[in-house]
Structure formats: structure tokens, C-alpha cells
Design a protein around this motif. Sequence first.
Motif, mmCIF file in Angstrom:
data_model
loop_
_atom_site.group_PDB
_atom_site.id
_atom_site.type_symbol
_atom_site.label_atom_id
_atom_site.label_comp_id
_atom_site.label_asym_id
_atom_site.label_seq_id
_atom_site.Cartn_x
_atom_site.Cartn_y
_atom_site.Cartn_z
ATOM 1 N N LEU A 27 -8.711 -5.444 4.732
ATOM 2 C CA LEU A 27 -8.186 -4.102 5.022
ATOM 3 C C LEU A 27 -6.706 -4.020 4.671
ATOM 4 N N LYS A 28 -5.947 -5.027 5.095
ATOM 5 C CA LYS A 28 -4.508 -5.020 4.812
ATOM 6 C C LYS A 28 -4.245 -5.021 3.308
ATOM 7 N N GLU A 29 -4.982 -5.856 2.590
ATOM 8 C CA GLU A 29 -4.768 -5.951 1.148
ATOM 9 C C GLU A 29 -5.159 -4.649 0.457
ATOM 10 N N THR A 30 -6.279 -4.079 0.860
ATOM 11 C CA THR A 30 -6.704 -2.807 0.269
ATOM 12 C C THR A 30 -5.678 -1.721 0.536
ATOM 13 N N PHE A 31 -5.210 -1.634 1.760
ATOM 14 C CA PHE A 31 -4.230 -0.617 2.148
ATOM 15 C C PHE A 31 -2.934 -0.756 1.350
ATOM 16 N N MET A 32 -2.412 -1.965 1.279
ATOM 17 C CA MET A 32 -1.115 -2.148 0.627
ATOM 18 C C MET A 32 -1.217 -2.068 -0.894
ATOM 19 N N LYS A 33 -2.279 -2.621 -1.469
ATOM 20 C CA LYS A 33 -2.440 -2.558 -2.925
ATOM 21 C C LYS A 33 -2.701 -1.132 -3.385
ATOM 22 N N SER A 34 -3.427 -0.369 -2.571
ATOM 23 C CA SER A 34 -3.678 1.032 -2.903
ATOM 24 C C SER A 34 -2.366 1.819 -2.894
ATOM 25 N N ASN A 35 -1.550 1.583 -1.878
ATOM 26 C CA ASN A 35 -0.226 2.215 -1.835
ATOM 27 C C ASN A 35 0.602 1.835 -3.048
ATOM 28 N N LEU A 36 0.596 0.535 -3.379
ATOM 29 C CA LEU A 36 1.402 0.042 -4.492
ATOM 30 C C LEU A 36 0.973 0.675 -5.809
ATOM 31 N N ALA A 37 -0.337 0.733 -6.051
ATOM 32 C CA ALA A 37 -0.838 1.296 -7.299
ATOM 33 C C ALA A 37 -0.460 2.774 -7.435
ATOM 34 N N PHE A 38 -0.627 3.513 -6.346
ATOM 35 C CA PHE A 38 -0.305 4.937 -6.392
ATOM 36 C C PHE A 38 1.187 5.147 -6.598
ATOM 37 N N LEU A 39 2.004 4.400 -5.882
ATOM 38 C CA LEU A 39 3.453 4.590 -5.975
ATOM 39 C C LEU A 39 3.999 4.139 -7.331
ATOM 40 N N THR A 40 3.391 3.115 -7.909
ATOM 41 C CA THR A 40 3.795 2.689 -9.252
ATOM 42 C C THR A 40 3.539 3.803 -10.257
ATOM 43 N N ALA A 41 2.355 4.418 -10.155
ATOM 44 C CA ALA A 41 2.032 5.535 -11.052
ATOM 45 C C ALA A 41 2.935 6.734 -10.774
ATOM 46 N N ALA A 42 3.235 6.975 -9.513
ATOM 47 C CA ALA A 42 4.115 8.096 -9.159
ATOM 48 C C ALA A 42 5.510 7.898 -9.736
ATOM 49 N N ALA A 43 5.981 6.650 -9.707
ATOM 50 C CA ALA A 43 7.306 6.357 -10.255
ATOM 51 C C ALA A 43 7.340 6.595 -11.761
ATOM 52 N N GLU A 44 6.240 6.236 -12.412
ATOM 53 C CA GLU A 44 6.187 6.449 -13.860
ATOM 54 C C GLU A 44 6.198 7.936 -14.196
ATOM 55 N N ARG A 45 5.533 8.731 -13.367
ATOM 56 C CA ARG A 45 5.461 10.175 -13.611
ATOM 57 C C ARG A 45 6.638 10.916 -12.993
ATOM 58 N N GLN A 46 7.363 10.214 -12.113
ATOM 59 C CA GLN A 46 8.441 10.860 -11.342
ATOM 60 C C GLN A 46 7.912 12.088 -10.599
ATOM 61 N N LYS A 47 6.739 11.883 -9.979
ATOM 62 C CA LYS A 47 6.112 12.931 -9.192
ATOM 63 C C LYS A 47 5.821 12.372 -7.806
ATOM 64 N N TRP A 48 6.428 12.967 -6.802
ATOM 65 C CA TRP A 48 6.361 12.416 -5.449
ATOM 66 C C TRP A 48 5.668 13.412 -4.503
ATOM 67 N N ASP A 49 4.452 13.072 -4.129
ATOM 68 C CA ASP A 49 3.658 13.969 -3.288
ATOM 69 C C ASP A 49 2.937 13.140 -2.214
ATOM 70 N N PRO A 50 3.545 12.989 -1.032
ATOM 71 C CA PRO A 50 2.958 12.151 0.013
ATOM 72 C C PRO A 50 1.509 12.472 0.359
ATOM 73 N N PRO A 51 1.108 13.760 0.493
ATOM 74 C CA PRO A 51 -0.300 14.010 0.826
ATOM 75 C C PRO A 51 -1.270 13.426 -0.199
ATOM 76 N N SER A 52 -0.891 13.433 -1.473
ATOM 77 C CA SER A 52 -1.750 12.837 -2.500
ATOM 78 C C SER A 52 -1.853 11.327 -2.309
ATOM 79 N N LEU A 53 -0.763 10.696 -1.931
ATOM 80 C CA LEU A 53 -0.766 9.270 -1.625
ATOM 81 C C LEU A 53 -1.733 8.978 -0.475
ATOM 82 N N PHE A 54 -1.612 9.750 0.587
ATOM 83 C CA PHE A 54 -2.463 9.517 1.751
ATOM 84 C C PHE A 54 -3.941 9.683 1.405
ATOM 85 N N ARG A 55 -4.266 10.710 0.619
ATOM 86 C CA ARG A 55 -5.669 10.930 0.233
ATOM 87 C C ARG A 55 -6.209 9.773 -0.592
ATOM 88 N N SER A 56 -5.391 9.292 -1.505
ATOM 89 C CA SER A 56 -5.824 8.204 -2.385
ATOM 90 C C SER A 56 -6.070 6.914 -1.593
#
Length: 286
Positions: free
Chosen positions: A234-263
Motif C-alpha cells: 500500500l505504501k509503495e503504491t501510494f507513494m509511487k503513484s504520487n511520484l509518477a503523477f507529480l513527475t508528469a505534472a512537472a513536465e507539463r507545468q500543470k498543477w491540479d491537486p484534485p487530479s492527483l488525488f483521483r489518480s
Amino acid sequence: MAVVPLTEILSAAFDERYGVPAINVVNDLTLEAVLAAAVEKSSPLIVQTSVKTVRTIGSDVLYAMWTSMTAGIEVPVTLHLDHCPEREVITECLRQGWNSVLFDASRLPVAENMRQTVEVVAEARGFGAAVEGEIESITGVEDGIGSDSAAEQQDLAVALDFLRTTRVDVFAPAIGNAHGSYKKAPVLDAQRVSDLVAAYPVPIALHGGSGLSDEQFRDLISRGCAKVNISTALKETFMKSNLAFLTAAAERQKWDPPSLFRSVREDVIDLAGSLMTLFGSAGRAG
């Protein structure tokens, strides 16, 4: 259905030889997601909280989250305090409304462990709660509790004396399993589960479940491991999912917390649901 005693969930699982995921949550998102998975899969579920999580969030806030999110839920669920060596934390959680506790006195001499476990069982019964017991440390450190030293097994006679004296509702033996990520495939003493269950039919808790093979899970569940603990996955899934989404967000420079939470929520639901299917608890809530 809704919130029920741990014994009610495990009685059917033990008799019918399926496993119920006991998943350690770390915040509101993971709690809501594993509950959503249970509803989606029509599966019973044991939600676990570590001492560290209780202290980080606060037992009052954590329990308020639990009651809010389980209001009207249509599958059997229960709230369990995982690996707790501290009696005052056990008392605090029982008073708040936890349905079950693991009193982890495995680092004490067996006689003292047994004496204190008898007291914890009596206390928990007063709240209508269940108790999980253990006499051997599970190898590995989880949320600051445990040891990396290999767990030493007690003789079967010692384990049976503990069970008969304390009358715990669930027992967690050391069978070569470990907390955390396995560095190599574990060699498990599955026969020990069968020997314990044959001599004293009590539901067995399988700790260190993250990283075991599907075949190992199925074999151990068929022998009586009705409660299957999942924390690291659970911990690994939670943190890796956050990392993957935030890495993509940084590349796009698009920051939308609700989208992070849904993903992240969807990834946690997928993990929990896959475990319910694998362990055989999916569809058992009807």
C-alpha cells in the motif's frame, strides 16, 4: 453489515478458507480508497492503523474519519490497531472505538507476554473488541516497530499454551515471513500454520504479506491464514503513484491537486481490489 467485530469477519473466512485483506492505511485518501474497493468487490475488509499513523493523525480525528466513511457502508468492515507494544495506546484506541488490537509483546519473555496479553484480552472484551496476539517478532521494522534480526520460533507446545491461556481471537506466528520488501524469495514454514490450526483451530494472521507469490498466498490461506496483512504494498503504491503523477505534472507545468488525488485513489483501489480477488474474499460480503 457495515462495521462488525473482527471475529465475525474472520470466522467465515477461517471456516471457508479464504483470506481477508488487512490493509494498513496512512491517511484519509487511502482509507476511503480501500473502503471503496471493498464495496466494488463486495468483499469484507480489515482496515489497519499503525501506532505511527494513530500518533500522526490523532486517534480522535482518525476515528472520526472512520465513522464518517463507513456510515451506510454495505460490506462488513472492521478497524484494527496493528503491532502495538504500548498498553496506553491500546487503551486509547479501544476507548475511541477500534474493533480490534494487536498487542505486540513479542519482545518480552513469553511468560510476561502471556500475563499482559491476558490483561489486554480482558480489557478489550469490555469494549466488545478482539485481540490478536503473537509470541515471536516478525522479522523487519515497520513504522518504527520491530527488528531486522531473524525471528526465533517457539515450540508448538509453547504457542498452544499461549493460545489456551490468553484466548486471543487471532494468532500471528513467525513462519519465515518478514515486514517490508523481501530482498529474495522467502522460504516459508507453511506446515507450522497447519500444525497450529490442527491443534487449536484459531484464525491465523499472515504478516509480511507484501511480496509473497500468489501460490504462497493461496497455500497459506488454505491452511488457515484468514487475516492477510498488507502494508508495504500500500505504501509503495501510494507513494509511487504520487511520484509518477507529480513527475508528469512537472513536465507539463500543470498543477491540479484534485487530479492527483483521483489518480492516486484509483491506483490504491486497483491494488486493494486485486488482493481481494487473489485472497478469495471478493463476492463474500453478500
